[in-house]
Design an enzyme around this catalytic site. Structure first.
Site, PDB file in Angstrom:
ATOM      1  N   SER A  52       0.681  -0.811  -0.210  1.00 57.68           N
ATOM      2  CA  SER A  52       0.444   0.195   0.489  1.00 57.68           C
ATOM      3  C   SER A  52       0.822   0.954  -0.117  1.00 57.68           C
ATOM      4  O   SER A  52       2.197   1.202  -0.070  1.00 57.68           O
ATOM      5  CB  SER A  52      -0.660  -0.105   1.138  1.00 57.68           C
ATOM      6  OG  SER A  52      -1.340  -1.222   1.347  1.00 57.68           O
TER       7      SER A  52
HETATM    8  N1  SAH Z   1      -0.876  -4.583   3.980  1.00 60.09           N
HETATM    9  C1  SAH Z   1       0.050  -4.989   3.247  1.00 60.09           C
HETATM   10  C2  SAH Z   1      -0.472  -5.207   1.695  1.00 60.09           C
HETATM   11  C3  SAH Z   1      -1.853  -5.781   1.050  1.00 60.09           C
HETATM   12  S1  SAH Z   1      -2.367  -5.914  -0.057  1.00 60.09           S
HETATM   13  C4  SAH Z   1       1.734  -4.410   2.419  1.00 60.09           C
HETATM   14  O1  SAH Z   1       1.923  -3.660   3.933  1.00 60.09           O
HETATM   15  O2  SAH Z   1       1.946  -5.019   2.093  1.00 60.09           O
HETATM   16  C5  SAH Z   1      -3.194  -6.686   0.028  1.00 60.09           C
HETATM   17  C6  SAH Z   1      -2.800  -8.559   0.839  1.00 60.09           C
HETATM   18  O3  SAH Z   1      -4.230  -9.291   1.945  1.00 60.09           O
HETATM   19  C7  SAH Z   1      -2.841  -9.457  -0.359  1.00 60.09           C
HETATM   20  O4  SAH Z   1      -1.390 -10.026  -0.732  1.00 60.09           O
HETATM   21  C8  SAH Z   1      -3.771 -10.393  -0.592  1.00 60.09           C
HETATM   22  O5  SAH Z   1      -2.967 -11.558  -1.238  1.00 60.09           O
HETATM   23  C9  SAH Z   1      -4.295 -10.546   0.615  1.00 60.09           C
HETATM   24  N2  SAH Z   1      -5.192 -11.128   1.027  1.00 60.09           N
HETATM   25  C10 SAH Z   1      -7.004 -10.920   0.590  1.00 60.09           C
HETATM   26  N3  SAH Z   1      -7.813 -12.263   1.085  1.00 60.09           N
HETATM   27  C11 SAH Z   1      -7.445 -12.565   2.111  1.00 60.09           C
HETATM   28  C12 SAH Z   1      -7.746 -13.030   2.776  1.00 60.09           C
HETATM   29  N4  SAH Z   1      -8.538 -13.606   2.790  1.00 60.09           N
HETATM   30  N5  SAH Z   1      -6.584 -13.687   4.111  1.00 60.09           N
HETATM   31  C13 SAH Z   1      -5.036 -13.226   3.684  1.00 60.09           C
HETATM   32  N6  SAH Z   1      -5.173 -12.851   3.147  1.00 60.09           N
HETATM   33  C14 SAH Z   1      -5.716 -12.130   2.010  1.00 60.09           C
END
Ligand code: SAH
Length: 200
Positions: A52
């Site tokens: 993000s």
């Molecule tokens: N907080 C992260 C941003 C991640 S983007 C950072 O700082 O880099 C969102 C993430 O959520 C992705 O990696 C995606 O694979 C994950 N995601 C989506 N659905 C999910 C679920 N049900 N459980 C765990 N992770 C999930």
């Protein structure tokens, strides 16, 4: 980054600003994108996912109102950067990622940096971590459809809040949710979707 992207745009929480100044964002970004790590935007991290934008990480963390003693759940570890920032603002973090490759990479980087109050799990974060509940705060970093999963609201401690994006049709808004499901909309956003189940 802290001055221009955060302070100037209304992030005031000292704990969050200190964490954002401390955590080396370039360590959570693929090698070839390191020169862009501190840019004012999201970046691709593999498996079709993104790290993000710095402002979003700071804003979401600030919305949890942490004072250093909390246990926080993050759903969507991605690069591990958000978990790293959270870990500098509270006592312990449990973070869950559905892609095994991302969970493993994040776990390794967090360990290399010595952030030992973070537990990275591979699984479906929509189920939360009932064995570690209740959580004083929950940050969901993928877009929920309509409302947060009930399992997550059930794992909030009294007075705890869940912060995350919800999608209603084409519209997506970052919001704060209370235990009873009450929602306070914050800002319009765009996140990758919260998907169910896990991936290898
Ligand atoms: N907080 C992260 C941003 C991640 S983007 C950072 O700082 O880099 C969102 C993430 O959520 C992705 O990696 C995606 O694979 C994950 N995601 C989506 N659905 C999910 C679920 N049900 N459980 C765990 N992770 C999930």
């Amino acid at each position: 980054m802290v001055e221009q992207q955060l302070r100037r745009r209304g992030i005031e929480d000292q704990r969050v600003l200190a964490a954002m100044a401390t955590v080396p964002r370039e360590r959570f970004v693929p090698e070839e994108l390191r020169h862009r790590a501190y840019r004012d935007g999201a970046l691709a991290i593999g498996a079709g996912q993104t790290i993000s934008q710095p402002w979003i990480v700071a804003f979401m963390t600030a919305q949890l109102g942490l004072d250093g003693d909390e246990r926080v759940l993050e759903v969507g570890t991605g690069s591990g950067y958000g978990a790293a920032v959270l870990s500098r603002c509270c006592r312990e973090v449990v973070t869950i990622e559905r892609h095994r490759s991302l969970a493993e990479r994040a776990r390794r980087v967090l360990a290399e940096l010595g952030y030992d109050n973070v537990e990275v799990r591979h699984g479906d974060g929509a189920l939360g971590a009932p064995d570690r509940a209740p959580f004083d705060g929950i940050a969901v970093t993928a877009a929920m459809s309509g409302a947060p999963p009930q399992a997550l609201l059930d794992q909030l401690a009294p007075g705890g809040v869940l912060v995350g994006p919800v999608r209603h049709g084409e519209r997506e808004v970052l919001a704060r949710f209370h235990e009873d499901g009450r929602m306070e909309p914050l800002v319009p956003v765009r996140f990758v979707p919260l998907l169910r189940g896990e991936e290898e």
